[in-house]
Design an enzyme around this catalytic site. Structure first.
Site, PDB file in Angstrom:
ATOM      1  N   ASN A 159      73.373 139.134 131.608  1.00  8.11           N
ATOM      2  CA  ASN A 159      72.477 138.460 130.659  1.00  8.11           C
ATOM      3  C   ASN A 159      71.035 138.605 131.147  1.00  8.11           C
ATOM      4  O   ASN A 159      70.780 139.199 132.199  1.00  8.11           O
ATOM      5  CB  ASN A 159      72.883 136.983 130.505  1.00  8.11           C
ATOM      6  CG  ASN A 159      72.860 136.271 131.834  1.00  8.11           C
ATOM      7  OD1 ASN A 159      71.828 136.149 132.464  1.00  8.11           O
ATOM      8  ND2 ASN A 159      74.025 135.804 132.293  1.00  8.11           N
ATOM      9  N   LYS A 186      84.870 155.845 135.860  1.00  8.64           N
ATOM     10  CA  LYS A 186      84.007 155.639 134.686  1.00  8.64           C
ATOM     11  C   LYS A 186      84.837 155.810 133.406  1.00  8.64           C
ATOM     12  O   LYS A 186      85.604 156.782 133.280  1.00  8.64           O
ATOM     13  CB  LYS A 186      82.873 156.672 134.728  1.00  8.64           C
ATOM     14  CG  LYS A 186      81.858 156.466 133.652  1.00  8.64           C
ATOM     15  CD  LYS A 186      80.729 157.462 133.759  1.00  8.64           C
ATOM     16  CE  LYS A 186      79.863 157.373 132.520  1.00  8.64           C
ATOM     17  NZ  LYS A 186      78.959 158.514 132.407  1.00  8.64           N
ATOM     18  N   PHE A 207      72.344 122.513 134.921  1.00  2.73           N
ATOM     19  CA  PHE A 207      71.341 122.756 133.887  1.00  2.73           C
ATOM     20  C   PHE A 207      72.043 122.959 132.551  1.00  2.73           C
ATOM     21  O   PHE A 207      73.182 123.419 132.515  1.00  2.73           O
ATOM     22  CB  PHE A 207      70.505 124.000 134.226  1.00  2.73           C
ATOM     23  CG  PHE A 207      69.311 123.664 135.076  1.00  2.73           C
ATOM     24  CD1 PHE A 207      69.476 123.197 136.366  1.00  2.73           C
ATOM     25  CD2 PHE A 207      68.018 123.789 134.575  1.00  2.73           C
ATOM     26  CE1 PHE A 207      68.385 122.865 137.151  1.00  2.73           C
ATOM     27  CE2 PHE A 207      66.924 123.466 135.342  1.00  2.73           C
ATOM     28  CZ  PHE A 207      67.096 123.002 136.633  1.00  2.73           C
ATOM     29  N   LYS A 219      78.320 117.380 128.979  1.00  2.00           N
ATOM     30  CA  LYS A 219      78.391 118.314 130.133  1.00  2.00           C
ATOM     31  C   LYS A 219      78.501 117.552 131.449  1.00  2.00           C
ATOM     32  O   LYS A 219      79.217 117.960 132.360  1.00  2.00           O
ATOM     33  CB  LYS A 219      77.150 119.205 130.118  1.00  2.00           C
ATOM     34  CG  LYS A 219      77.289 120.440 130.940  1.00  2.00           C
ATOM     35  CD  LYS A 219      76.312 121.518 130.525  1.00  2.00           C
ATOM     36  CE  LYS A 219      76.675 122.120 129.178  1.00  2.00           C
ATOM     37  NZ  LYS A 219      75.834 123.236 128.773  1.00  2.00           N
ATOM     38  N   PRO A 265      85.385 131.543 136.865  1.00  2.00           N
ATOM     39  CA  PRO A 265      85.420 130.160 137.364  1.00  2.00           C
ATOM     40  C   PRO A 265      84.107 129.458 137.046  1.00  2.00           C
ATOM     41  O   PRO A 265      83.058 130.094 136.999  1.00  2.00           O
ATOM     42  CB  PRO A 265      85.585 130.324 138.874  1.00  2.00           C
ATOM     43  CG  PRO A 265      85.099 131.703 139.170  1.00  2.00           C
ATOM     44  CD  PRO A 265      85.373 132.525 137.943  1.00  2.00           C
ATOM     45  N   ASP A 266      84.172 128.143 136.808  1.00  2.00           N
ATOM     46  CA  ASP A 266      82.948 127.353 136.618  1.00  2.00           C
ATOM     47  C   ASP A 266      82.522 126.901 138.020  1.00  2.00           C
ATOM     48  O   ASP A 266      83.200 126.084 138.656  1.00  2.00           O
ATOM     49  CB  ASP A 266      83.218 126.154 135.697  1.00  2.00           C
ATOM     50  CG  ASP A 266      81.916 125.449 135.328  1.00  2.00           C
ATOM     51  OD1 ASP A 266      81.093 125.208 136.237  1.00  2.00           O
ATOM     52  OD2 ASP A 266      81.723 125.147 134.145  1.00  2.00           O
ATOM     53  N   ILE A 267      81.417 127.454 138.487  1.00  2.00           N
ATOM     54  CA  ILE A 267      81.030 127.236 139.889  1.00  2.00           C
ATOM     55  C   ILE A 267      80.663 125.776 140.136  1.00  2.00           C
ATOM     56  O   ILE A 267      81.166 125.135 141.060  1.00  2.00           O
ATOM     57  CB  ILE A 267      79.858 128.168 140.263  1.00  2.00           C
ATOM     58  CG1 ILE A 267      80.358 129.613 140.146  1.00  2.00           C
ATOM     59  CG2 ILE A 267      79.342 127.877 141.663  1.00  2.00           C
ATOM     60  CD1 ILE A 267      79.271 130.652 140.113  1.00  2.00           C
ATOM     61  N   LYS A 305      81.801 118.488 133.552  1.00  2.00           N
ATOM     62  CA  LYS A 305      81.669 119.172 134.838  1.00  2.00           C
ATOM     63  C   LYS A 305      81.693 118.191 136.011  1.00  2.00           C
ATOM     64  O   LYS A 305      81.601 118.601 137.156  1.00  2.00           O
ATOM     65  CB  LYS A 305      80.390 119.998 134.860  1.00  2.00           C
ATOM     66  CG  LYS A 305      80.404 121.098 133.791  1.00  2.00           C
ATOM     67  CD  LYS A 305      79.247 122.050 133.936  1.00  2.00           C
ATOM     68  CE  LYS A 305      79.244 123.053 132.798  1.00  2.00           C
ATOM     69  NZ  LYS A 305      79.378 124.437 133.238  1.00  2.00           N
TER      70      LYS A 305
HETATM   71  O1  C5P Z   1      78.830 125.501 130.668  1.00  2.00           O
HETATM   72  P1  C5P Z   1      77.389 125.882 130.593  1.00  2.00           P
HETATM   73  O2  C5P Z   1      77.161 127.342 130.883  1.00  2.00           O
HETATM   74  O3  C5P Z   1      76.670 125.435 129.367  1.00  2.00           O
HETATM   75  O4  C5P Z   1      76.723 125.025 131.777  1.00  2.00           O
HETATM   76  C1  C5P Z   1      75.567 125.381 132.386  1.00  2.00           C
HETATM   77  C2  C5P Z   1      75.543 124.849 133.812  1.00  2.00           C
HETATM   78  O5  C5P Z   1      76.756 125.150 134.501  1.00  2.00           O
HETATM   79  C3  C5P Z   1      74.460 125.520 134.653  1.00  2.00           C
HETATM   80  O6  C5P Z   1      74.077 124.573 135.608  1.00  2.00           O
HETATM   81  C4  C5P Z   1      75.198 126.683 135.282  1.00  2.00           C
HETATM   82  O7  C5P Z   1      74.581 127.124 136.467  1.00  2.00           O
HETATM   83  C5  C5P Z   1      76.557 126.089 135.540  1.00  2.00           C
HETATM   84  N1  C5P Z   1      77.661 127.067 135.455  1.00  2.00           N
HETATM   85  C6  C5P Z   1      78.370 127.410 136.598  1.00  2.00           C
HETATM   86  N2  C5P Z   1      79.424 128.271 136.505  1.00  2.00           N
HETATM   87  C7  C5P Z   1      79.778 128.812 135.318  1.00  2.00           C
HETATM   88  C8  C5P Z   1      79.068 128.478 134.154  1.00  2.00           C
HETATM   89  C9  C5P Z   1      78.003 127.602 134.246  1.00  2.00           C
HETATM   90  O8  C5P Z   1      78.036 126.938 137.682  1.00  2.00           O
HETATM   91  N3  C5P Z   1      80.807 129.653 135.267  1.00  2.00           N
END
Ligand code: C5P
Length: 414
Positions: free
Chosen positions: A211, A291, A327, A341, A309-311, A345
């Site tokens: 992105n 490739k 954020f 959120k 994974p959602d970090i 989270k």
């Molecule tokens: O879920 P969303 O992308 O809207 O949430 C944004 C927040 O979650 C940001 O703080 C981003 O750094 C964090 N994030 C993350 N791992 C992901 C997706 C989002 O830490 N896979």
């Protein structure tokens, strides 16, 4: 940088060639947001003008003990009470003698006699005058009286001599003033981890999904956190930015790399975790080893993606866990979305940004954010992003401090 916000410094200037350096000192004090009131002895006004110091300090300069107009504004006793520190730079041999003797024959010595604030002097004179038994005697008396003697330095002198008697440089005096009066930075002794930039998810050896995140926001926050005294680790995806001074940088590429780096750093002591990275939500189910070639007549290509994974959510599940900040870029229902959120989270604070407005946010120099926590919300005024980063770190530091509680309690959340 340690600020001197709301600290009141009475800057005394006495007659000597080093008086010109007091201009620089006055300016630097104001840069650190100190309030400065200048008092000059009559001899000092022969070297530099009160008008110069008035412009630099932003206040009328006081020169006369018996000036009825000035006394009507702030009398000499009020002036002595007003100060958090009296800094005399340069302090001439004559001034040191009068201070040691306790005379009150001008406004500066009178203020020194009448104050409860610390008095620091930066002697500046010819080396023979500094070495003279009378000056030695006066300095010994002043030291016993608790006056702080800063300097002098040694080296070449304006009169052509070499030796002790040079006034310390404004920068060195500033550091000593900061050490004496500066409030400890809000994140002193804290360790802060920040994720920033985009991630890249490989499709094959030459292509990836990513992105447009520039990483600027995360880097500005890392700089502000370091400035606020924290030990900062910045885990960043591929960006074209230089590492802010004092920040430890960990470069990663994919979301999974970013998570691995975050888990590794968070296995040590981390107080605050701030997720600013624009992490790719999905990655190709498998990256081709070679490739990907377009076959003859091929019309399209189907990609199979799997969730990353959602970090921030993963780190928030750790026990013990840092104070967690995420954020949120929203185009509608800013606060409600940020609040959901916060729960989804399981973070402590969400910094929400309205990205539907064209005058702020993406691509603009200014930004407006709303801080959403379980206790309430606060919208910060529109300001340049670097100033916002500083204010945000101050707020994050305050929120983290307010939620501080014994580790067992803090980590008992569902
Ligand atoms: O879920 P969303 O992308 O809207 O949430 C944004 C927040 O979650 C940001 O703080 C981003 O750094 C964090 N994030 C993350 N791992 C992901 C997706 C989002 O830490 N896979």
């Amino acid at each position: 940088m340690q600020l001197l916000q709301r600290k009141r410094i009475l800057l005394g200037i006495t007659g000597g060639i080093a008086a010109y350096k007091a201009c620089e000192l006055c300016r630097r004090l104001r840069d650190l947001e100190a309030e400065v009131q200048v008092v000059m002895t009559p001899a000092a006004t022969r070297f530099i003008t009160p008008l110069t110091l008035q412009a630099l300090s932003g206040r009328p300069v006081r020169t006369d003990l018996l000036d009825p107009a000035a006394e009507a504004a702030m009398g000499h006793i009020e002036l002595a009470r007003w100060a958090d520190l009296i800094m005399v730079a340069p302090a001439s041999a004559d001034f040191l003698a009068r201070l040691a003797a306790g005379t009150a024959d001008d406004l500066l010595t009178t203020a020194c006699l009448a104050t409860d604030a610390p008095i620091a002097v930066a002697p500046a004179m010819n080396q023979a005058m500094w070495r003279s038994p009378a000056t030695r005697r006066n300095c010994a008396t002043l030291a016993v009286d608790g006056v702080l003697l800063w300097g002098p330095g040694s080296g070449s002198q304006a009169c052509g001599d070499e030796g002790p008697g040079r006034m310390l440089e404004p920068q060195e005096l500033l550091q000593r003033i900061q050490a004496l009066l500066g409030t400890p930075p809000i994140l002193a002794g804290r360790s802060v981890v920040i994720t920033a930039g985009p991630t890249r998810e490989p499709l094959d050896p030459v292509r990836y999904l990513s992105n447009h995140s520039s990483g600027k926001q995360g880097f500005a926050l890392a700089a502000a956190a370091a400035e606020a005294g924290a030990e900062v680790t910045l885990i960043t995806g591929p960006v074209e930015l230089t590492t802010p001074p004092g920040v430890t940088r960990v470069d990663v590429t994919t979301a999974r790399d970013m998570l691995a780096a975050a888990e590794s750093v968070c296995s040590g002591q981390v107080d605050i975790f701030i997720a600013v990275a624009a992490v790719a939500d999905f990655r190709p189910a498998s990256a081709a080893e070679q490739k990907i070639k377009k076959a003859a007549g091929q019309q399209g290509l189907e990609l199979s993606l799997v969730e990353n994974p959602d970090i921030v959510a993963t780190i928030a599940r750790r026990q013990p866990r840092p104070f967690m900040v995420a954020f949120a870029a929203e185009t509608e229902n800013l606060e409600a979305n940020a609040r959901s959120k916060l729960e989804r989270k399981q973070v402590d604070l969400v910094v929400a940004n309205d990205v539907s407005r064209s005058d702020i946010g993406f691509g603009s120099d200014d930004n407006v954010v709303t801080l959403v926590s379980r206790e309430g919300s606060e919208t910060l005024p529109s300001m340049p992003k670097t100033a916002l980063a500083r204010l945000l770190m101050e707020r994050i530091g305050r929120h983290a401090k307010a939620t501080e509680m014994p580790a067992t309690k803090r980590h008992a959340k569902p």
